[in-house]
Enzyme design. Structure first.
Site, PDB file in Angstrom:
ATOM      1  N   ASP A  80       0.858  -1.182   0.000  1.00 18.46           N
ATOM      2  CA  ASP A  80       0.000   0.000   0.000  1.00 18.46           C
ATOM      3  C   ASP A  80       0.906   1.250   0.000  1.00 18.46           C
ATOM      4  OD1 ASP A  80      -2.342   1.578   0.467  1.00 18.46           O
ATOM      5  OD2 ASP A  80      -1.894   1.552   2.620  1.00 18.46           O
ATOM      6  N   ASP A 133      -0.355   5.125   0.687  1.00 19.64           N
ATOM      7  CA  ASP A 133      -0.738   6.066   1.751  1.00 19.64           C
ATOM      8  C   ASP A 133      -0.823   5.358   3.098  1.00 19.64           C
ATOM      9  OD1 ASP A 133      -1.236   8.645   0.445  1.00 19.64           O
ATOM     10  OD2 ASP A 133      -2.819   7.598  -0.636  1.00 19.64           O
ATOM     11  N   ASN A 179      -5.431   2.609  -3.682  1.00 17.42           N
ATOM     12  CA  ASN A 179      -6.764   3.070  -4.086  1.00 17.42           C
ATOM     13  C   ASN A 179      -6.730   4.501  -4.612  1.00 17.42           C
ATOM     14  OD1 ASN A 179      -7.854   0.636  -3.488  1.00 17.42           O
ATOM     15  ND2 ASN A 179      -9.095   1.318  -1.749  1.00 17.42           N
ATOM     16  N   LYS A 218      -9.305  -1.780  -3.427  1.00 17.74           N
ATOM     17  CA  LYS A 218      -9.279  -2.593  -2.205  1.00 17.74           C
ATOM     18  C   LYS A 218     -10.452  -2.186  -1.312  1.00 17.74           C
ATOM     19  CE  LYS A 218      -5.116  -0.896  -1.476  1.00 17.74           C
ATOM     20  NZ  LYS A 218      -3.845  -0.546  -0.785  1.00 17.74           N
ATOM     21  N   ASP A 270      -2.181  -0.231   5.839  1.00 15.54           N
ATOM     22  CA  ASP A 270      -2.425   0.387   7.146  1.00 15.54           C
ATOM     23  C   ASP A 270      -3.888   0.368   7.548  1.00 15.54           C
ATOM     24  OD1 ASP A 270      -2.882   2.286   5.013  1.00 15.54           O
ATOM     25  OD2 ASP A 270      -3.130   3.797   6.577  1.00 15.54           O
TER      26      ASP A 270
HETATM   27 MG   LIG Z   1      -3.274   3.063   3.108  1.00 12.39          MG
END
Ligand SMILES: [Mg+2]
Length: 266
Positions: free
Chosen positions: A21, A23, A55, A198, A221
């Site tokens: 991922d 961010d 995303n 996601k 996260d």
């Molecule tokens: Mg994230």
């Protein structure tokens, strides 16, 4: 032959592929999370195939690659899978073309066009679109919400890019695709036919198409996004940015304070 000597946490050894991922995992806004650069370099040294899975639909994969390099991460364009790119894959796989109205960034518009659809934004036919694609973008305005609403009420299929309510920024959360999608769903009284990002299957189908078979770990996260998506896709997950395993039924395979803690055990 000189072998890589960077110490990789034993937890990472079983995996061929690592989905990362962006961010909240590698960075928050323009701030790189401590140790993330070293962790990604160590994964490469250990020969893991990497796919940056985000995303984010504001930025084209090429822009995300430039951002990765600017922050010190090595990456190739085909290692970046944004929700926009996954949408393109899904639309192209489905075929059939048609007209689309896109609420989203120029990057998202480009993905829809690249999948073979006619983009009807800024034409008189916008409310007669076959498909309405919805994400958030910085210039989102009432006119777009109005056109999207009318197109859906005229029968267009509603496709959401993701359901994330927000994404993290240093100053505080910014509204994400899910916030705009909720506005269209509220205005029309219709639910999106599907969402792409996601934790939905479309994102992982596109990831599998890129990586091929292999033992996969998905790192992120967010429990309801990264961990839920991994579980649905049948792959192991690691939740980073937490000190303790989350309570409840949805349990990641691994938890760590950061990507560096997960990968380097430090
Ligand atoms: Mg994230």
């Amino acid at each position: 032959m000189i072998m890589a000597t960077l110490p990789l946490s034993p937890a990472l050894r079983p995996y061929d592929h690592v989905l990362l991922d962006l961010d909240g995992c590698l960075w928050v806004g323009d701030e790189v999370i401590e140790g993330a650069v070293e962790a990604v370099a160590a994964l490469r040294e250990a020969g893991k195939a990497l796919l940056f899975l985000t995303n984010d639909s504001w930025h084209a994969p090429e822009e995300l690659v430039r951002r990765l390099w600017r922050h010190g991460f090595q990456a190739a364009v085909d290692e970046v899978l944004s929700a926009g790119a996954a949408l393109q894959f899904w639309l192209a796989q489905r075929g059939g073309g048609g007209g689309a109205y896109v609420v989203g960034s120029q990057a998202l518009v480009d993905h829809v066009a690249a999948a073979g659809l006619r983009v009807l934004n800024r034409t008189e036919f916008a409310t007669r679109a076959d498909v309405v694609v919805v994400a958030s973008h910085e210039r989102f305005d009432y006119e777009e919400l109005k056109i999207a609403t009318q197109a859906v009420l005229r029968g267009a299929e509603l496709v959401g890019v993701a359901r994330d309510a927000t994404f993290p920024m240093p100053e505080g959360p910014w509204p994400a695709a899910g916030a705009v999608l909720a506005a269209v769903e509220t205005a029309t009284g219709r639910q999106a036919a599907l969402t792409i990002g996601k934790p939905e299957a479309a994102m992982y189908d596109a990831a599998r198409d890129r990586l091929g078979p292999g033992a996969t770990l998905a790192v992120g996260d967010r429990l309801e996004v990264d961990v839920l998506g991994a579980r649905r896709a049948g792959v192991d997950s690691a939740l980073v940015g937490v000190a303790e395993p989350p309570a409840g039924d949805l349990r990641p395979t691994h938890v760590a304070r950061s990507l560096a803690a997960l990968v380097l055990g430090s």
